[in-house]
Scaffold this active site. Sequence first.
Site, PDB file in Angstrom:
ATOM      1  N   ARG A  82       0.683  -1.247   0.850  1.00 48.57           N
ATOM      2  CA  ARG A  82      -0.091   0.085   0.358  1.00 48.57           C
ATOM      3  C   ARG A  82       0.921   1.398  -0.041  1.00 48.57           C
ATOM      4  O   ARG A  82       1.991   1.162   0.962  1.00 48.57           O
ATOM      5  CB  ARG A  82      -1.317  -0.302   1.475  1.00 48.57           C
ATOM      6  CG  ARG A  82      -1.416   1.037   0.998  1.00 48.57           C
ATOM      7  CD  ARG A  82      -2.891   1.209   2.543  1.00 48.57           C
ATOM      8  NE  ARG A  82      -3.516  -0.702   2.888  1.00 48.57           N
ATOM      9  CZ  ARG A  82      -3.748  -1.052   3.620  1.00 48.57           C
ATOM     10  NH1 ARG A  82      -3.210  -0.204   4.757  1.00 48.57           N
ATOM     11  NH2 ARG A  82      -4.535  -2.287   3.814  1.00 48.57           N
ATOM     12  N   ARG A 151      -1.969   6.173   9.469  1.00 49.95           N
ATOM     13  CA  ARG A 151      -1.989   5.669   8.575  1.00 49.95           C
ATOM     14  C   ARG A 151      -2.282   6.933   7.475  1.00 49.95           C
ATOM     15  O   ARG A 151      -2.146   8.211   7.803  1.00 49.95           O
ATOM     16  CB  ARG A 151      -3.733   5.341   8.194  1.00 49.95           C
ATOM     17  CG  ARG A 151      -3.298   3.342   9.558  1.00 49.95           C
ATOM     18  CD  ARG A 151      -2.203   2.404   8.535  1.00 49.95           C
ATOM     19  NE  ARG A 151      -2.043   1.119   9.198  1.00 49.95           N
ATOM     20  CZ  ARG A 151      -3.263   0.721   9.686  1.00 49.95           C
ATOM     21  NH1 ARG A 151      -3.793   0.783   8.619  1.00 49.95           N
ATOM     22  NH2 ARG A 151      -2.864  -0.524   9.994  1.00 49.95           N
ATOM     23  N   LYS A 217      -3.383   0.886  15.210  1.00 53.36           N
ATOM     24  CA  LYS A 217      -3.538   2.000  14.403  1.00 53.36           C
ATOM     25  C   LYS A 217      -4.449   3.695  14.279  1.00 53.36           C
ATOM     26  O   LYS A 217      -4.470   3.165  15.172  1.00 53.36           O
ATOM     27  CB  LYS A 217      -4.097   1.042  12.839  1.00 53.36           C
ATOM     28  CG  LYS A 217      -5.786   0.951  12.826  1.00 53.36           C
ATOM     29  CD  LYS A 217      -6.233   0.357  11.831  1.00 53.36           C
ATOM     30  CE  LYS A 217      -7.721  -0.328  11.940  1.00 53.36           C
ATOM     31  NZ  LYS A 217      -7.756  -1.251  10.313  1.00 53.36           N
ATOM     32  N   LYS A 219      -5.997   6.979  12.307  1.00 54.14           N
ATOM     33  CA  LYS A 219      -6.134   7.957  10.875  1.00 54.14           C
ATOM     34  C   LYS A 219      -7.079   8.956  11.321  1.00 54.14           C
ATOM     35  O   LYS A 219      -7.438   9.437  11.845  1.00 54.14           O
ATOM     36  CB  LYS A 219      -7.539   6.338  10.484  1.00 54.14           C
ATOM     37  CG  LYS A 219      -7.254   5.455  10.302  1.00 54.14           C
ATOM     38  CD  LYS A 219      -8.090   4.682   9.762  1.00 54.14           C
ATOM     39  CE  LYS A 219      -7.563   2.877   9.366  1.00 54.14           C
ATOM     40  NZ  LYS A 219      -9.403   2.400   8.838  1.00 54.14           N
ATOM     41  N   CYS A 438     -15.237  -3.965   0.574  1.00 55.52           N
ATOM     42  CA  CYS A 438     -13.781  -3.932   0.344  1.00 55.52           C
ATOM     43  C   CYS A 438     -13.230  -5.112  -0.380  1.00 55.52           C
ATOM     44  O   CYS A 438     -13.911  -5.725  -1.312  1.00 55.52           O
ATOM     45  CB  CYS A 438     -13.320  -4.752   2.194  1.00 55.52           C
ATOM     46  SG  CYS A 438     -14.201  -6.155   2.336  1.00 55.52           S
ATOM     47  N   CYS A 444      -7.236 -11.344   1.299  1.00 51.73           N
ATOM     48  CA  CYS A 444      -7.660 -11.341   3.018  1.00 51.73           C
ATOM     49  C   CYS A 444      -7.599 -12.205   3.902  1.00 51.73           C
ATOM     50  O   CYS A 444      -8.615 -12.754   3.755  1.00 51.73           O
ATOM     51  CB  CYS A 444      -8.577  -9.802   2.894  1.00 51.73           C
ATOM     52  SG  CYS A 444      -8.708  -9.716   4.522  1.00 51.73           S
ATOM     53  N   CYS A 483     -15.784  -8.823   7.013  1.00 45.20           N
ATOM     54  CA  CYS A 483     -15.494  -9.389   7.731  1.00 45.20           C
ATOM     55  C   CYS A 483     -16.562  -8.285   8.459  1.00 45.20           C
ATOM     56  O   CYS A 483     -16.651  -7.150   8.166  1.00 45.20           O
ATOM     57  CB  CYS A 483     -14.508  -9.874   8.455  1.00 45.20           C
ATOM     58  SG  CYS A 483     -12.996  -8.270   8.297  1.00 45.20           S
ATOM     59  N   CYS A 487     -12.927  -2.387   6.956  1.00 44.98           N
ATOM     60  CA  CYS A 487     -12.151  -1.393   5.741  1.00 44.98           C
ATOM     61  C   CYS A 487     -13.312  -0.516   4.855  1.00 44.98           C
ATOM     62  O   CYS A 487     -12.524   0.216   4.228  1.00 44.98           O
ATOM     63  CB  CYS A 487     -11.259  -2.419   4.486  1.00 44.98           C
ATOM     64  SG  CYS A 487     -10.289  -3.085   6.037  1.00 44.98           S
TER      65      CYS A 487
END
Length: 573
Positions: A82, A151, A217, A219, A438, A444, A483, A487
């Site tokens: 990414r 991120r 993470k 954001k 996603c 994934c 899931c 995302c």
Amino acid sequence: MGEDQVLTAPGGKPSDVERIKDESHFLRGTLKEVIEEPISLGIPEDDNRLMKFHGSYLQDDRDLRTERQKQKLEPAYQFMLRVRLPGGVATPAQWLVMDDLAEKNGNGTLKITTRQTWQMHGILKWNMKETIQKIHSTLLDTIAACGDVNRNVLCSSNPYQSEVHSEVYEWSKRLSNALLPKTRAYHEIWLDEEKVAGSKEMDDTEPMYGPLYLPRKFKIGIAVPPSNDIDVFSQDLGFIAIIEGGRIIGFNVAIGGGMGSSHGDKTTYPQLAKVIGFCPPEKIYEVSEKTITIQRDYGNRSVRKNARFKYTIDRLGLETVKNELEQRLGWKFEEARAFQFEYNGDRYGWVKGLEDKWHFTLFIQNGRVADFGEYKLKTGLREIAKIHTGEFRLTTNQNIIIANITSQSKEKITELIKKYGLTDGEYYSALRRSSMACVALPTCGLAMAESERFLPKLIDKIETIVDENGLREKEITIRMTGCPNGCARPGLGEIALMGKASGKYNMYLGAAFDGSRLNKMYRENIGEDEIVSELRLLLTRYGKERLEGEHFGDFVIRSGIIKATTDGTNFHD
């Protein structure tokens, strides 16, 4: 904060990820050695955890798992990579390099993510270093695109306010750079930077993150009303631009958003960020840094599923965290300024901006840039990049804006758009244009069900219902994930489907069209036929009973079909 009030982090044994970070020598681990090991396509799990901080992680093709197991072969390992792309702005030259790398080292496609960047899939271990170096040659990198750090910083990609957007983009870019980890691990491992014995560079320090970085993470996003295209309330830290006289006078600050949860665990939930005040533009750097240090100091390092900043705030209390932040800043926020969001999608097709520049927004279904049979999307964009003198803007809704097109080149780009059949989605329903999914299967490792490969087929069936009820041009946000990790920001979909098992999904309803209210579960563990049947009943009622200008999410709340979720703590009520 009162003198007798002591802030503490949750107790408990640190998670194994904390051990990995602690032993990593500032994110190095043994990555330099294992990436060059020729026997296996995989890498050890400890190093895979560290790879995230470098913008990548190991996956395998789950479509091939069973057959490879039968043949006693290791899984079909490959890497996802990414790019860090603040604000989603890229040059044509950068686009061409990414396009070329996807063909040579990836699976031939690019995925536009909901964080305004590209990711590539299918990269073999021994091609990783070359890929990262070629990305670096375009003045891009993959540093901190994943991992327990800040991120990619988002910002509104609204071509209607290009002057304001240009300013916001500069803020997002500078903010992203300021919040990068200080370790030189990335440069040593991927760019062959050599350490000089006895130099200061030998002693890594992370004054903001510390040696263990963040618990999870983090954001950040910057929104420009009336567009909430970045879903600012889904961010750990959101800045809402306040505009007066055509210029930005400052930002409202919102903290504590996040979309991830775990099925069946009521201690986890999506959450909305809360506005805590207003600050001048130049203050957003220190606000960001000090907010990150609070999460560093008080986040949950024992249970990772409860480690996001939203849980830190809900545990300590919003006012307590605000007071701690103001104490660390040494100044207080002003009262929040009035603002209004009207939508959170993209505006497709041609728009004329300032200085006689044009913008064209393409609809990219689920963000997948590839050639699909006769639809030569990837080829068409490559040919446009060869002559385009402006830029490409990747949106948080997985679309592409061919931006800042001069009047002189508009005719040529229009010809290429027509030649390759590139579309702004005018032939699709507004529902499809408002959809996101996603990646999920096959790459994934967290996916419990299909998403990107299934949603377009499901929408084919839902569009029939939409057409029957006169709703073809009515925007309804629909989001699907494989899931509950969030995302595609499913908690903010007016209709959301989260994978529960193979072919089974939980259905959620009732989010606000402007991104200011969460949805709530409506049906659990249902398959395609049940999804279509439920939506037939709901959309038929909506077509007949909706008020003038009423959005679907508001309709299901007003009609008592679903209870409003104004805070993540009542998501499961």
